[in-house]
Design an enzyme around this catalytic site. Structure first.
Site, PDB file in Angstrom:
ATOM      1  N   ASP A  63      65.940  93.368 -14.013  1.00  0.00           N
ATOM      2  CA  ASP A  63      65.414  93.049 -12.684  1.00  0.00           C
ATOM      3  C   ASP A  63      64.234  92.089 -12.725  1.00  0.00           C
ATOM      4  O   ASP A  63      63.682  91.798 -13.794  1.00  0.00           O
ATOM      5  CB  ASP A  63      65.020  94.349 -11.938  1.00  0.00           C
ATOM      6  CG  ASP A  63      64.331  95.377 -12.838  1.00  0.00           C
ATOM      7  OD1 ASP A  63      63.835  95.002 -13.916  1.00  0.00           O
ATOM      8  OD2 ASP A  63      64.288  96.555 -12.465  1.00  0.00           O
ATOM      9  N   ASN A  90      61.919 109.230  -9.178  1.00  0.00           N
ATOM     10  CA  ASN A  90      62.930 109.581  -8.168  1.00  0.00           C
ATOM     11  C   ASN A  90      64.354 109.301  -8.669  1.00  0.00           C
ATOM     12  O   ASN A  90      65.306 109.375  -7.899  1.00  0.00           O
ATOM     13  CB  ASN A  90      62.673 108.779  -6.882  1.00  0.00           C
ATOM     14  CG  ASN A  90      62.765 107.277  -7.114  1.00  0.00           C
ATOM     15  OD1 ASN A  90      63.050 106.825  -8.222  1.00  0.00           O
ATOM     16  ND2 ASN A  90      62.529 106.501  -6.069  1.00  0.00           N
ATOM     17  N   HIS A 126      65.423 106.385  -9.994  1.00  0.00           N
ATOM     18  CA  HIS A 126      65.910 105.003  -9.931  1.00  0.00           C
ATOM     19  C   HIS A 126      66.116 104.426 -11.326  1.00  0.00           C
ATOM     20  O   HIS A 126      65.428 104.797 -12.271  1.00  0.00           O
ATOM     21  CB  HIS A 126      65.019 104.110  -9.049  1.00  0.00           C
ATOM     22  CG  HIS A 126      63.707 103.711  -9.644  1.00  0.00           C
ATOM     23  ND1 HIS A 126      62.539 103.660  -8.912  1.00  0.00           N
ATOM     24  CD2 HIS A 126      63.349 103.308 -10.898  1.00  0.00           C
ATOM     25  CE1 HIS A 126      61.558 103.247  -9.691  1.00  0.00           C
ATOM     26  NE2 HIS A 126      62.017 103.030 -10.889  1.00  0.00           N
ATOM     27  N   GLU A 171      67.225 102.218  -5.938  1.00  0.00           N
ATOM     28  CA  GLU A 171      66.500 103.387  -5.446  1.00  0.00           C
ATOM     29  C   GLU A 171      67.494 104.393  -4.849  1.00  0.00           C
ATOM     30  O   GLU A 171      68.636 104.032  -4.546  1.00  0.00           O
ATOM     31  CB  GLU A 171      65.514 102.943  -4.356  1.00  0.00           C
ATOM     32  CG  GLU A 171      64.437 101.972  -4.820  1.00  0.00           C
ATOM     33  CD  GLU A 171      63.415 102.594  -5.769  1.00  0.00           C
ATOM     34  OE1 GLU A 171      63.350 103.833  -5.875  1.00  0.00           O
ATOM     35  OE2 GLU A 171      62.678 101.833  -6.410  1.00  0.00           O
TER      36      GLU A 171
HETATM   37  C1  F6R Z   1      62.156  98.248 -15.269  1.00  0.00           C
HETATM   38  C2  F6R Z   1      62.939  99.052 -14.355  1.00  0.00           C
HETATM   39  C3  F6R Z   1      62.480 100.359 -13.811  1.00  0.00           C
HETATM   40  C4  F6R Z   1      61.671 101.208 -14.795  1.00  0.00           C
HETATM   41  C5  F6R Z   1      61.245 102.529 -14.169  1.00  0.00           C
HETATM   42  C6  F6R Z   1      60.364 103.349 -15.082  1.00  0.00           C
HETATM   43  O1  F6R Z   1      62.815  97.045 -15.597  1.00  0.00           O
HETATM   44  O2  F6R Z   1      63.982  98.593 -13.995  1.00  0.00           O
HETATM   45  O3  F6R Z   1      63.609 101.074 -13.367  1.00  0.00           O
HETATM   46  O4  F6R Z   1      62.444 101.445 -15.940  1.00  0.00           O
HETATM   47  O5  F6R Z   1      60.553 102.292 -12.972  1.00  0.00           O
HETATM   48  O6  F6R Z   1      59.152 102.683 -15.242  1.00  0.00           O
HETATM   49  P1  F6R Z   1      58.082 103.185 -16.312  1.00  0.00           P
HETATM   50  O7  F6R Z   1      58.702 102.961 -17.649  1.00  0.00           O
HETATM   51  O8  F6R Z   1      56.889 102.304 -16.081  1.00  0.00           O
HETATM   52  O9  F6R Z   1      57.829 104.635 -16.040  1.00  0.00           O
END
Ligand code: F6R
Length: 254
Positions: A67, A136, A138, A143
């Protein structure tokens, strides 16, 4: 799904890095699907270490990231392109032309998403996809919602994400309001998936992901339907599974 427990974050990163290093060693022209966020940082450091020790050669590797924020250029230090360069690509012998992150500056977002799907397909798909997970559930920027988005698509960031990100920017106008993310279908097409989670804050969602119903309200739960998923957790992220699972349930994932 197979669960790999580690005592702490450092050990978890070492174990996950071994899987990626093995993938590249066995298939030097592998397509790696990569993630940003705090979770994979230690894993990337381990890969850099292996490269420095001469144990892995990334010269033929190609990568696609999950992303990117819309409106940020790759040299903005909040962009995911910057994150990848800074945490991994600048420190290994990868050809940056072979690394792909969606463009946050594309004038036509739908066209950028279609192009990104085509890039992934033209490489023959992703050999191994790394994922972090949101509290959550995602994955990427997919989401919780009423259906699983299939392909790469633009998303409106939630108010809470925008507010949380505001601290990194001088003015509210600069805070990204949109992102581009691979869809759940894009992610599920990867041949192998590595999900990493550490810390108490991820314990409940890891339990729900593995043992809860498959529902778009917990996007990561779809991974139950993928034939080859490794879930790397530290002791804290394992704690709800340890508390709630029967020995029979544990036998299905350990
Ligand atoms: C990152 C991504 C997100 C993260 C997720 C967890 O490219 O796509 O889905 O993997 O938000 O983030 P952290 O690792 O910061 O807890």
């Amino acid at each position: 799904m197979k669960l790999i427990k580690s005592k702490d974050y450092a050990e978890m990163c070492q174990k996950a890095a071994r899987i990626f290093a093995a993938q590249v060693t066995l298939k030097p022209a592998s397509v790696l699907g990569l993630a940003t966020g705090s979770t994979p940082v230690g894993m990337y450091q381990e890969l850099v270490k292996k490269y420095d020790e001469g144990k892995v050669d990334f010269s033929a590797v190609r990568t696609v990231n999950l992303d990117e924020y819309v409106g940020l250029s790759g040299d903005n230090d909040q962009s995911y392109r910057y994150f990848m360069n800074h945490n991994l690509f600048d420190h290994i012998n990868i050809d940056k032309a072979n690394t792909h992150v969606p463009s946050g500056l594309a004038a036509d977002l739908e066209a950028e998403c279609a192009d990104y799907e085509a890039v992934v397909a033209s490489m023959g798909g992703v050999d191994i996809q790394l994922l972090g997970i949101g509290n959550n559930g995602h994955i990427g920027f997919n989401e919780p919602c009423d259906c699983f988005p299939v392909t790469t698509h633009p998303v409106d960031l939630t108010e809470s994400t925008i507010t949380a990100n505001a601290r990194f920017f001088a003015t509210m106008d600069e805070v990204p309001k949109k992102a581009i993310t691979m869809g759940i279908g894009t992610i599920m097409k990867a041949k192998k998936i590595v999900l990493m989670a550490n810390g108490k804050g991820k314990a409940q969602i890891i339990y729900d992901t593995i043992f809860g119903p498959v529902t778009p309200q917990v996007p990561a739960s779809v991974l139950q339907l993928h034939p080859d998923v490794l879930v790397f957790v530290d002791e804290e992220a394992y704690s709800v599974i340890a508390e709630k699972c029967t020995p029979e349930q544990l036998a299905t994932i350990l």
